[in-house]
Design a protein around this motif. Structure first.
Motif, PDB file in Angstrom:
ATOM      1  N   GLU A 189       0.700  -1.060   0.053  1.00 29.46           N
ATOM      2  CA  GLU A 189      -0.142   0.053   0.035  1.00 29.46           C
ATOM      3  C   GLU A 189       0.756   1.205   0.115  1.00 29.46           C
ATOM      4  O   GLU A 189       0.657   2.103  -0.826  1.00 29.46           O
ATOM      5  CB  GLU A 189      -0.891   0.059   1.145  1.00 29.46           C
ATOM      6  CG  GLU A 189      -1.855   1.192   1.431  1.00 29.46           C
ATOM      7  CD  GLU A 189      -3.257   0.917   1.693  1.00 29.46           C
ATOM      8  OE1 GLU A 189      -3.310  -0.270   2.462  1.00 29.46           O
ATOM      9  OE2 GLU A 189      -4.184   1.762   1.582  1.00 29.46           O
ATOM     10  N   ARG A 190       1.824   1.197   0.638  1.00 31.33           N
ATOM     11  CA  ARG A 190       2.805   2.446   0.721  1.00 31.33           C
ATOM     12  C   ARG A 190       3.431   2.557  -0.371  1.00 31.33           C
ATOM     13  O   ARG A 190       4.131   3.611  -0.825  1.00 31.33           O
ATOM     14  CB  ARG A 190       3.729   2.340   2.256  1.00 31.33           C
ATOM     15  CG  ARG A 190       3.105   2.723   3.195  1.00 31.33           C
ATOM     16  CD  ARG A 190       3.344   2.155   4.623  1.00 31.33           C
ATOM     17  NE  ARG A 190       2.342   2.660   5.537  1.00 31.33           N
ATOM     18  CZ  ARG A 190       0.991   2.156   5.924  1.00 31.33           C
ATOM     19  NH1 ARG A 190       0.800   1.133   5.116  1.00 31.33           N
ATOM     20  NH2 ARG A 190       0.190   2.493   6.803  1.00 31.33           N
ATOM     21  N   ARG A 191       3.942   1.386  -0.998  1.00 29.97           N
ATOM     22  CA  ARG A 191       4.759   1.418  -2.343  1.00 29.97           C
ATOM     23  C   ARG A 191       3.939   2.190  -3.446  1.00 29.97           C
ATOM     24  O   ARG A 191       4.302   2.946  -4.329  1.00 29.97           O
ATOM     25  CB  ARG A 191       5.271  -0.020  -2.604  1.00 29.97           C
ATOM     26  CG  ARG A 191       6.355  -0.483  -1.918  1.00 29.97           C
ATOM     27  CD  ARG A 191       7.687   0.390  -2.050  1.00 29.97           C
ATOM     28  NE  ARG A 191       8.753  -0.001  -1.030  1.00 29.97           N
ATOM     29  CZ  ARG A 191       9.566   0.948  -0.667  1.00 29.97           C
ATOM     30  NH1 ARG A 191       9.780   2.017  -1.492  1.00 29.97           N
ATOM     31  NH2 ARG A 191      10.593   0.608   0.295  1.00 29.97           N
ATOM     32  N   VAL A 192       2.631   1.894  -3.254  1.00 33.10           N
ATOM     33  CA  VAL A 192       1.641   2.284  -4.422  1.00 33.10           C
ATOM     34  C   VAL A 192       1.730   3.916  -3.911  1.00 33.10           C
ATOM     35  O   VAL A 192       1.490   4.682  -5.078  1.00 33.10           O
ATOM     36  CB  VAL A 192       0.314   1.637  -4.234  1.00 33.10           C
ATOM     37  CG1 VAL A 192      -0.804   2.379  -5.311  1.00 33.10           C
ATOM     38  CG2 VAL A 192       0.334   0.038  -4.719  1.00 33.10           C
TER      39      VAL A 192
ATOM     40  N   ALA B 221       4.645   5.636  -5.341  1.00 31.32           N
ATOM     41  CA  ALA B 221       4.583   5.678  -7.137  1.00 31.32           C
ATOM     42  C   ALA B 221       3.582   6.871  -7.395  1.00 31.32           C
ATOM     43  O   ALA B 221       4.044   7.731  -8.049  1.00 31.32           O
ATOM     44  CB  ALA B 221       3.841   4.477  -7.468  1.00 31.32           C
ATOM     45  N   TYR B 222       2.572   7.053  -6.817  1.00 29.61           N
ATOM     46  CA  TYR B 222       1.530   8.198  -7.203  1.00 29.61           C
ATOM     47  C   TYR B 222       2.338   9.525  -6.657  1.00 29.61           C
ATOM     48  O   TYR B 222       2.467  10.482  -7.699  1.00 29.61           O
ATOM     49  CB  TYR B 222       0.335   8.074  -6.354  1.00 29.61           C
ATOM     50  CG  TYR B 222      -0.682   7.250  -7.063  1.00 29.61           C
ATOM     51  CD1 TYR B 222      -1.500   8.249  -8.069  1.00 29.61           C
ATOM     52  CD2 TYR B 222      -0.969   5.948  -6.718  1.00 29.61           C
ATOM     53  CE1 TYR B 222      -2.553   7.197  -8.733  1.00 29.61           C
ATOM     54  CE2 TYR B 222      -2.086   5.422  -7.523  1.00 29.61           C
ATOM     55  CZ  TYR B 222      -2.623   6.139  -8.498  1.00 29.61           C
ATOM     56  OH  TYR B 222      -3.867   5.483  -9.303  1.00 29.61           O
ATOM     57  N   ILE B 223       2.676   9.658  -5.484  1.00 33.78           N
ATOM     58  CA  ILE B 223       3.582  10.908  -5.116  1.00 33.78           C
ATOM     59  C   ILE B 223       4.674  11.075  -5.907  1.00 33.78           C
ATOM     60  O   ILE B 223       4.797  12.223  -6.227  1.00 33.78           O
ATOM     61  CB  ILE B 223       3.814  10.603  -3.725  1.00 33.78           C
ATOM     62  CG1 ILE B 223       2.447  10.721  -2.757  1.00 33.78           C
ATOM     63  CG2 ILE B 223       4.578  11.859  -3.113  1.00 33.78           C
ATOM     64  CD1 ILE B 223       2.935  10.306  -1.183  1.00 33.78           C
ATOM     65  N   ALA B 224       5.599  10.080  -6.254  1.00 33.93           N
ATOM     66  CA  ALA B 224       6.514  10.226  -7.116  1.00 33.93           C
ATOM     67  C   ALA B 224       6.284  10.779  -8.428  1.00 33.93           C
ATOM     68  O   ALA B 224       6.982  11.829  -8.991  1.00 33.93           O
ATOM     69  CB  ALA B 224       7.496   9.144  -7.140  1.00 33.93           C
TER      70      ALA B 224
ATOM     71  N   LEU C  45       7.086  10.061   9.228  1.00 29.37           N
ATOM     72  CA  LEU C  45       8.584  10.164  10.102  1.00 29.37           C
ATOM     73  C   LEU C  45       8.232   9.438  11.536  1.00 29.37           C
ATOM     74  O   LEU C  45       9.115   8.823  11.934  1.00 29.37           O
ATOM     75  CB  LEU C  45       8.847  11.510  10.242  1.00 29.37           C
ATOM     76  CG  LEU C  45      10.267  11.716  10.611  1.00 29.37           C
ATOM     77  CD1 LEU C  45      11.345  11.080   9.428  1.00 29.37           C
ATOM     78  CD2 LEU C  45      10.552  13.204  10.900  1.00 29.37           C
ATOM     79  N   ARG C  46       7.066   9.708  12.058  1.00 28.77           N
ATOM     80  CA  ARG C  46       6.954   9.324  13.539  1.00 28.77           C
ATOM     81  C   ARG C  46       6.797   7.722  13.359  1.00 28.77           C
ATOM     82  O   ARG C  46       7.587   7.119  14.281  1.00 28.77           O
ATOM     83  CB  ARG C  46       5.786   9.967  14.257  1.00 28.77           C
ATOM     84  CG  ARG C  46       5.698   9.608  15.664  1.00 28.77           C
ATOM     85  CD  ARG C  46       4.517  10.508  16.518  1.00 28.77           C
ATOM     86  NE  ARG C  46       3.379  10.475  15.849  1.00 28.77           N
ATOM     87  CZ  ARG C  46       2.482   9.473  16.374  1.00 28.77           C
ATOM     88  NH1 ARG C  46       2.728   8.638  17.138  1.00 28.77           N
ATOM     89  NH2 ARG C  46       1.456   9.392  15.683  1.00 28.77           N
TER      90      ARG C  46
ATOM     91  N   ASP D  73      10.565   6.082   3.350  1.00 22.57           N
ATOM     92  CA  ASP D  73      10.593   6.329   1.877  1.00 22.57           C
ATOM     93  C   ASP D  73       9.462   7.104   1.499  1.00 22.57           C
ATOM     94  O   ASP D  73       9.390   7.900   0.715  1.00 22.57           O
ATOM     95  CB  ASP D  73      10.514   4.887   1.017  1.00 22.57           C
ATOM     96  CG  ASP D  73      11.981   4.102   1.091  1.00 22.57           C
ATOM     97  OD1 ASP D  73      12.869   4.717   1.599  1.00 22.57           O
ATOM     98  OD2 ASP D  73      11.907   2.848   0.602  1.00 22.57           O
ATOM     99  N   LEU D  74       8.387   6.517   1.952  1.00 20.64           N
ATOM    100  CA  LEU D  74       7.055   7.518   1.802  1.00 20.64           C
ATOM    101  C   LEU D  74       7.199   8.814   2.290  1.00 20.64           C
ATOM    102  O   LEU D  74       6.823  10.015   1.609  1.00 20.64           O
ATOM    103  CB  LEU D  74       5.873   6.932   2.544  1.00 20.64           C
ATOM    104  CG  LEU D  74       4.684   7.356   2.322  1.00 20.64           C
ATOM    105  CD1 LEU D  74       4.208   7.509   0.755  1.00 20.64           C
ATOM    106  CD2 LEU D  74       3.297   6.716   2.980  1.00 20.64           C
ATOM    107  N   ALA D  75       7.831   9.039   3.597  1.00 16.67           N
ATOM    108  CA  ALA D  75       8.010  10.614   4.155  1.00 16.67           C
ATOM    109  C   ALA D  75       9.083  11.193   3.144  1.00 16.67           C
ATOM    110  O   ALA D  75       8.767  12.292   2.856  1.00 16.67           O
ATOM    111  CB  ALA D  75       8.816  10.366   5.368  1.00 16.67           C
TER     112      ALA D  75
END
Lengths: 358, 128
Positions: free
Chosen positions: A79-82, A85-88, B56-57, B90-92
């Motif tokens: 879910e976070r990788r998706v 991908a969207y955010i990038a 981040l947290r 990575d998401l952050a």
């Protein structure tokens, strides 16, 4: 206790079996999300590396075992990788927008720079014109050497020979060309040299008590000042207070600081020539005057050169050169105050005067 | 530095220390630990405290929990937590980059609008 443990194990197994449809749901949701990203017209070709990572994570979810804990972990990661991908992809799109805005800014700055350059060029042109005018003034004030030896600023200068171009007219009028009684005294004149050997003159010396130039009507001048030169000169006539015996040419018939006629001066010169032709027997005196700006010597030179230029022009229009005497009065005979521009403009003039009692 | 960031710093240092402490142990996940700690540090540098404080947290907490799991001998749980920490870092980072870029776009758009405003008054005089 053992029964309780068995019951718990059974419940966990049932839960695991029950999670199979939910795993599919997670996979389906994430897979559909990735498909949407891949078909998005704006984002499809962006952030391909991040999308590949997300697709791999979703595939791992699809291939994961039935283990609920493992599934939850893989689902969490996918879910976070998706999301990444969207955010990038959105970041790349924003970066492209930023680059476009920066190009637009460069264009705007370039256009502004061009406008500033044009404005600066216009300002330079204006300054150059001002500088030219100042130089002309300086030349008037800084060229006294040629006339420094002139004995007196006031004497009337008898006519010198007309320029070669005027000879036919002079011949037609019956006056021998180049007749100058005092060519030497006019030696400082920039006009062509007198014809050698022509020493006799039919022109009487200027009367010693020539009437002072009349003051033109200030109101009339002010009203006419806005008209173009040629239009003003088309109505040129004898001065109202000069008893009909003189015509005043304003300074605008000459280029500033020179004895060169301005465009449009021909109209006025033709008027003067016609006026003189009405009294062909009377001698003519042409007086140049300046304002008080600059050195007296330079003003004398300029006033004489202007008077001579008017004489040459009149001779070219058929006025007999032998009738004419010229003089440069400099600033000695003002008709208005030299303290203001309007007065100085009135003082800069050439007066054409009929002499004698005819 | 915000308290959250300071806390994350401490956690990162602790995790690095833990990584070196467990390097000699068999079955310890030093590589994953270091990788997760590096990802967390990168997220901090990217401005995640501003643009992605929640992720981040999470990443910091998961890294600390992973360290505890390692100490408790639960390496599988530690690996799961490290994976979660890594992906949250990575998401952050991604969110921080997007936030920064959007801000730059807004600033640039405002600058261009100002430039256009400065040039427009002279336009009518150029084409009277």
């Amino acid at each position: 206790m053992r029964h309780a443990a068995l019951a718990l194990l059974s419940a966990a197994l049932l839960a695991a079996c029950g999670s199979a449809p939910r795993r599919d749901l997670d996979y389906d949701r994430l897979h559909a999300s990735l498909q949407a990203l891949a078909t998005d017209p704006e984002l499809a070709k962006l952030a391909l590396a991040e999308r590949a990572l997300a697709e791999a994570a979703v595939r791992r979810l699809d291939a994961s075992s039935i283990n609920a804990k493992e599934h939850a972990q893989l689902s969490y990661l996918a879910e976070r990788r998706v999301d990444i991908a969207y955010i990038a992809a959105q970041t790349e799109r924003e970066n492209a927008r930023l680059a476009q805005l920066q190009r637009e800014q460069a264009d705007l700055l370039l256009a502004a720079s061009r406008r500033e350059t044009e404005a600066a060029r216009a300002e330079l042109d204006r300054q150059r014109r001002d500088e030219l005018l100042r130089q002309e003034e300086v030349e008037r004030g800084g060229a006294p050497a040629a006339v420094a030896a002139k004995p007196s600023p006031m004497p009337a200068v008898p006519a010198v020979a007309p320029p070669a171009a005027a000879l036919p007219d002079s011949a037609m009028s019956g006056a021998p060309p180049g007749d100058s009684a005092a060519a030497g005294s006019a030696g400082n004149s920039p006009v062509p040299a007198p014809t050698p050997g022509a020493a006799t003159s039919t022109v009487a010396p200027a009367p010693p008590a020539a009437p002072a130039p009349a003051v033109p009507a200030a109101a009339t001048e002010a009203a006419a000042a806005d008209l173009p030169l040629a239009q003003r000169l088309s109505s040129l006539g004898p001065d109202a207070d000069g008893e009909g015996r003189q015509i005043t040419l304003e300074d605008l018939v000459f280029e500033p600081g020179t004895a060169t006629f301005a465009a449009g001066a021909d109209v006025g010169l033709a008027r003067v020539a016609g006026w003189l032709a009405a009294s062909p027997a009377l001698p003519v005196r042409i007086e140049g005057h300046t304002d008080a700006t600059g050195s007296p010597e330079a003003n004398l030179t300029l006033s004489l050169r202007r008077a001579e230029a008017v004489r040459d022009a009149l001779v070219a229009r058929g006025v007999a050169a032998a009738r004419i005497v010229v003089s440069g009065e400099g600033a000695a005979d003002p008709v208005a105050s030299n303290d203001d521009a309007q007065g100085r403009a009135r003082n800069r003039r050439v007066v054409v005067r009929l002499l004698g009692s005819g | 530095m915000t308290p959250t960031a300071r806390k994350i710093h401490v956690l990162a240092l602790l995790s690095l220390g833990a990584a070196s402490a467990f390097a000699a142990r068999p079955h310890a996940p030093p590589t994953e630990l270091q990788s997760a700690a590096a990802a967390l540090a990168l997220a901090e540098e990217a401005g995640a405290a501003t643009y992605a404080p929640l992720e981040l947290r999470y990443a910091g907490e998961q890294l600390a929990q992973a360290q505890q799991s390692v100490q408790g001998g639960d390496l599988n749980q530690a690996r799961r937590l490290l994976e979660q920490s890594q992906v949250n870092s990575d998401l952050a980072v991604a969110k921080s980059r997007l936030g920064r870029t959007r801000e730059a776009v807004q600033v640039q758009a405002a600058t261009n609008a100002r430039l256009r405003g400065e040039s427009s008054p002279s336009t009518p005089s150029e084409t009277p």
